[in-house]
Design a protein around this motif. Structure first.
Motif, PDB file in Angstrom:
ATOM      1  N   SER A 148      51.621   7.413  13.321  1.00  0.00           N
ATOM      2  CA  SER A 148      51.160   7.026  12.925  1.00  0.00           C
ATOM      3  C   SER A 148      52.499   6.456  11.921  1.00  0.00           C
ATOM      4  CB  SER A 148      51.368   8.816  11.803  1.00  0.00           C
ATOM      5  OG  SER A 148      53.224   9.184  12.614  1.00  0.00           O
ATOM      6  N   ASN A 149      51.817   6.422  10.257  1.00  0.00           N
ATOM      7  CA  ASN A 149      52.162   5.352   8.909  1.00  0.00           C
ATOM      8  C   ASN A 149      53.499   4.172  10.355  1.00  0.00           C
ATOM      9  OD1 ASN A 149      52.954   8.231   8.200  1.00  0.00           O
ATOM     10  ND2 ASN A 149      54.322   9.606   8.785  1.00  0.00           N
ATOM     11  N   ASN A 150      52.066   3.681  10.634  1.00  0.00           N
ATOM     12  CA  ASN A 150      52.559   2.652  10.506  1.00  0.00           C
ATOM     13  C   ASN A 150      51.479   1.391   9.797  1.00  0.00           C
ATOM     14  OD1 ASN A 150      54.334   1.637  13.159  1.00  0.00           O
ATOM     15  ND2 ASN A 150      53.286   3.403  13.615  1.00  0.00           N
ATOM     16  N   CYS A 151      51.327   0.223  10.882  1.00  0.00           N
ATOM     17  CA  CYS A 151      50.553  -1.145   9.930  1.00  0.00           C
ATOM     18  C   CYS A 151      49.414  -1.068  10.438  1.00  0.00           C
ATOM     19  CB  CYS A 151      51.108  -1.977   9.469  1.00  0.00           C
ATOM     20  SG  CYS A 151      52.391  -2.137   8.861  1.00  0.00           S
ATOM     21  N   LEU A 152      48.657  -0.120  11.946  1.00  0.00           N
ATOM     22  CA  LEU A 152      47.972  -0.443  12.576  1.00  0.00           C
ATOM     23  C   LEU A 152      46.341  -1.078  12.069  1.00  0.00           C
ATOM     24  CD1 LEU A 152      47.909   2.774  14.263  1.00  0.00           C
ATOM     25  CD2 LEU A 152      48.878   0.452  14.568  1.00  0.00           C
ATOM     26  N   ASN A 153      45.691  -1.513  12.341  1.00  0.00           N
ATOM     27  CA  ASN A 153      44.304  -2.634  11.745  1.00  0.00           C
ATOM     28  C   ASN A 153      43.232  -1.440  12.921  1.00  0.00           C
ATOM     29  OD1 ASN A 153      44.640  -4.656  13.299  1.00  0.00           O
ATOM     30  ND2 ASN A 153      45.243  -5.948  11.586  1.00  0.00           N
ATOM     31  N   GLY A 156      55.955   7.379  15.290  1.00  0.00           N
ATOM     32  CA  GLY A 156      55.556   7.376  14.077  1.00  0.00           C
ATOM     33  C   GLY A 156      56.354   6.643  13.307  1.00  0.00           C
ATOM     34  N   ASN A 157      55.900   5.798  12.672  1.00  0.00           N
ATOM     35  CA  ASN A 157      57.207   5.203  11.361  1.00  0.00           C
ATOM     36  C   ASN A 157      58.188   3.826  11.894  1.00  0.00           C
ATOM     37  OD1 ASN A 157      57.079   7.598   9.325  1.00  0.00           O
ATOM     38  ND2 ASN A 157      57.427   8.517  10.583  1.00  0.00           N
ATOM     39  N   CYS A 158      57.212   3.318  12.940  1.00  0.00           N
ATOM     40  CA  CYS A 158      57.751   2.279  13.616  1.00  0.00           C
ATOM     41  C   CYS A 158      58.004   0.908  12.995  1.00  0.00           C
ATOM     42  CB  CYS A 158      57.747   2.714  14.513  1.00  0.00           C
ATOM     43  SG  CYS A 158      58.317   3.579  15.784  1.00  0.00           S
ATOM     44  N   TRP A 159      56.540   0.756  11.938  1.00  0.00           N
ATOM     45  CA  TRP A 159      56.515  -0.500  11.802  1.00  0.00           C
ATOM     46  C   TRP A 159      55.679  -0.989  12.591  1.00  0.00           C
ATOM     47  CZ3 TRP A 159      55.598  -0.631   6.406  1.00  0.00           C
ATOM     48  CH2 TRP A 159      56.706   0.140   5.822  1.00  0.00           C
ATOM     49  N   ILE A 160      54.870  -0.698  13.595  1.00  0.00           N
ATOM     50  CA  ILE A 160      53.901  -1.861  14.723  1.00  0.00           C
ATOM     51  C   ILE A 160      52.596  -2.190  13.383  1.00  0.00           C
ATOM     52  CG2 ILE A 160      52.213  -0.616  16.479  1.00  0.00           C
ATOM     53  CD1 ILE A 160      54.315   1.602  17.272  1.00  0.00           C
ATOM     54  N   GLU A 161      52.779  -3.021  13.719  1.00  0.00           N
ATOM     55  CA  GLU A 161      51.275  -3.653  12.945  1.00  0.00           C
ATOM     56  C   GLU A 161      49.823  -4.192  14.755  1.00  0.00           C
ATOM     57  OE1 GLU A 161      52.363  -7.807  11.082  1.00  0.00           O
ATOM     58  OE2 GLU A 161      53.662  -6.418   9.667  1.00  0.00           O
ATOM     59  N   GLY A 162      49.168  -4.635  14.727  1.00  0.00           N
ATOM     60  CA  GLY A 162      48.096  -4.588  14.644  1.00  0.00           C
ATOM     61  C   GLY A 162      47.039  -3.919  15.350  1.00  0.00           C
ATOM     62  N   GLU A 163      46.052  -3.738  16.636  1.00  0.00           N
ATOM     63  CA  GLU A 163      45.132  -2.940  16.576  1.00  0.00           C
ATOM     64  C   GLU A 163      46.209  -2.113  17.933  1.00  0.00           C
ATOM     65  OE1 GLU A 163      42.493  -4.962  18.737  1.00  0.00           O
ATOM     66  OE2 GLU A 163      41.527  -6.136  16.682  1.00  0.00           O
ATOM     67  N   ILE A 164      45.536  -1.104  18.481  1.00  0.00           N
ATOM     68  CA  ILE A 164      45.589   0.038  18.882  1.00  0.00           C
ATOM     69  C   ILE A 164      46.045  -0.472  20.760  1.00  0.00           C
ATOM     70  CG2 ILE A 164      45.670   2.504  20.126  1.00  0.00           C
ATOM     71  CD1 ILE A 164      44.382   3.311  17.522  1.00  0.00           C
ATOM     72  N   PRO A 165      46.677  -0.846  21.290  1.00  0.00           N
ATOM     73  CA  PRO A 165      46.637  -1.508  22.583  1.00  0.00           C
ATOM     74  C   PRO A 165      45.946  -0.969  24.044  1.00  0.00           C
ATOM     75  CG  PRO A 165      49.499  -0.211  22.250  1.00  0.00           C
ATOM     76  CD  PRO A 165      48.023  -0.512  21.229  1.00  0.00           C
ATOM     77  N   ASP A 166      44.990  -1.454  24.300  1.00  0.00           N
ATOM     78  CA  ASP A 166      44.357  -0.692  25.440  1.00  0.00           C
ATOM     79  C   ASP A 166      44.914  -0.621  26.634  1.00  0.00           C
ATOM     80  OD1 ASP A 166      42.095  -1.298  24.383  1.00  0.00           O
ATOM     81  OD2 ASP A 166      41.191  -3.116  24.835  1.00  0.00           O
ATOM     82  N   ALA A 167      46.445  -1.305  26.343  1.00  0.00           N
ATOM     83  CA  ALA A 167      47.173  -0.973  27.659  1.00  0.00           C
ATOM     84  C   ALA A 167      47.833   0.591  28.002  1.00  0.00           C
ATOM     85  CB  ALA A 167      48.561  -1.632  27.726  1.00  0.00           C
ATOM     86  N   LEU A 168      47.826   0.816  26.930  1.00  0.00           N
ATOM     87  CA  LEU A 168      47.773   2.538  26.664  1.00  0.00           C
ATOM     88  C   LEU A 168      46.422   3.529  27.604  1.00  0.00           C
ATOM     89  CD1 LEU A 168      49.057   3.550  23.348  1.00  0.00           C
ATOM     90  CD2 LEU A 168      49.942   3.876  24.802  1.00  0.00           C
ATOM     91  N   SER A 169      45.056   2.378  27.517  1.00  0.00           N
ATOM     92  CA  SER A 169      44.107   3.634  28.825  1.00  0.00           C
ATOM     93  C   SER A 169      44.334   3.850  29.656  1.00  0.00           C
ATOM     94  CB  SER A 169      43.035   2.838  28.238  1.00  0.00           C
ATOM     95  OG  SER A 169      43.196   1.570  29.275  1.00  0.00           O
ATOM     96  N   ARG A 170      45.470   2.861  30.208  1.00  0.00           N
ATOM     97  CA  ARG A 170      45.680   3.630  31.775  1.00  0.00           C
ATOM     98  C   ARG A 170      46.998   3.969  32.219  1.00  0.00           C
ATOM     99  NH1 ARG A 170      45.334  -2.447  31.273  1.00  0.00           N
ATOM    100  NH2 ARG A 170      47.830  -2.770  30.924  1.00  0.00           N
ATOM    101  N   LEU A 171      47.607   5.238  30.555  1.00  0.00           N
ATOM    102  CA  LEU A 171      48.499   6.267  30.686  1.00  0.00           C
ATOM    103  C   LEU A 171      48.135   7.418  30.835  1.00  0.00           C
ATOM    104  CD1 LEU A 171      51.100   4.715  28.990  1.00  0.00           C
ATOM    105  CD2 LEU A 171      51.302   4.292  30.966  1.00  0.00           C
ATOM    106  N   ARG A 172      47.174   7.791  32.334  1.00  0.00           N
ATOM    107  CA  ARG A 172      45.705   8.638  31.972  1.00  0.00           C
ATOM    108  C   ARG A 172      46.811  10.000  31.998  1.00  0.00           C
ATOM    109  NH1 ARG A 172      40.932   7.600  32.597  1.00  0.00           N
ATOM    110  NH2 ARG A 172      40.156   5.809  32.313  1.00  0.00           N
ATOM    111  N   ASN A 173      48.720  10.045  31.990  1.00  0.00           N
ATOM    112  CA  ASN A 173      48.685  11.409  31.855  1.00  0.00           C
ATOM    113  C   ASN A 173      49.263  11.889  30.008  1.00  0.00           C
ATOM    114  OD1 ASN A 173      48.091  12.286  34.677  1.00  0.00           O
ATOM    115  ND2 ASN A 173      49.659  11.087  35.442  1.00  0.00           N
ATOM    116  N   LEU A 174      48.826  11.131  29.522  1.00  0.00           N
ATOM    117  CA  LEU A 174      49.165  11.284  28.066  1.00  0.00           C
ATOM    118  C   LEU A 174      49.339  12.307  27.351  1.00  0.00           C
ATOM    119  CD1 LEU A 174      49.289   7.759  25.935  1.00  0.00           C
ATOM    120  CD2 LEU A 174      51.733   9.024  27.495  1.00  0.00           C
TER     121      LEU A 174
END
Length: 243
Positions: free
Chosen positions: A25-30, A1-19
């Motif tokens: 948190s505390n970013n600029c998500l939409n 969190g607190n990284c000033w990430i902007e934009g949508e949650i990336p679909d690439a995370l869906s491939r990391l099934r063992n997360l």
């Protein structure tokens, strides 16, 4: 969190099934809460909220929008779900936790969104320790479960909840420390069973429509440090030793 990430949650995370943890948190998500999160079976912590205020978002929006996907109840190992301080709308899924009393969810915060109507879908989360639904537009009866014997935090203030304080809550949440019901439309009398909550430190009932007398035993609850009964229809007197 607190990284000033902007934009949508990336679909690439869906491939990391063992997360096991996703903390954005505390970013600029939409954008929306992606339904594919329900397939992340190893996930234990999902934090897409903002503890310091509101997710800033981009293009004039405040954080994530849309409804909470019903698919999230498939995350069988999820222990912490924080979606607070976004712009989420709509109703909660009827079965927020599909596994009921076997649910692993311990912490649920949906604070400061635009969620509405019935909140009793969270009653299917049988092992909750912290529940924060404050600052939304929920209505109807308060959620309560006979299984919530581990609950320590219950914050539902600043909504439109109505009806009375459920007996199931005060009789079963025996380790509850913080109860905030302020700024709702709750009615009826304060049940005498409230005095069974021997660990209760904070009790706020302010700005509701409660009536009747308050049992004198409330003023002698051993752990109670903060109490607010203002702006209700209570009658009677405060014991001289207190007032």
């Amino acid at each position: 969190g607190n990284c000033w990430i902007e934009g949508e949650i990336p679909d690439a995370l869906s491939r990391l099934r063992n997360l096991t943890h996703i903390n954005l948190s505390n970013n600029c998500l939409n954008g929306t809460v992606p339904a594919w999160l329900g397939d992340m079976q190893q996930l234990q912590v999902l934090n897409l909220g903002s503890e310091f205020g509101y997710n800033e978002g981009t293009d004039g929006m405040i954080g994530l929008v849309g409804s909470i996907p019903a698919d999230l109840n498939r995350m069988s190992n999820l222990q912490v779900l924080i979606l607070e301080a976004n712009s989420l709308t709509g109703e909660l899924p009827e079965s927020f936790c599909s596994s009921g009393d076997a649910s692993s969810l311990l912490v649920l915060s949906l604070r400061a969104n635009y969620l509405e109507r019935d909140a009793r879908g969270v009653q299917t989360c049988g092992n909750l320790m912290q529940l924060d639904l404050s600052n939304n537009a929920f209505s109807g009866p308060l959620p309560a479960s006979v299984q919530w014997d581990k609950l320590t935090l219950y914050r539902v203030n600043d909504n439109q909840f109505s009806q009375s304080l459920p007996i199931a809550l005060v009789e079963n949440a025996v380790v509850l420390e913080h109860m905030d019901l302020a700024h709702n439309l709750l009615t009826g009398k304060l049940p005498n069973q409230i005095t069974l909550l021997g660990n209760l430190k904070v009790l706020s009932l302010a700005s509701n429509k409660f009536t009747g007398t308050i049992t004198e035993d409330v003023y002698y609850m051993p752990a109670l440090a903060t109490v607010d009964f203002s702006d209700n229809g209570f009658v009677g007197t405060i014991p001289p030793a207190i007032g």
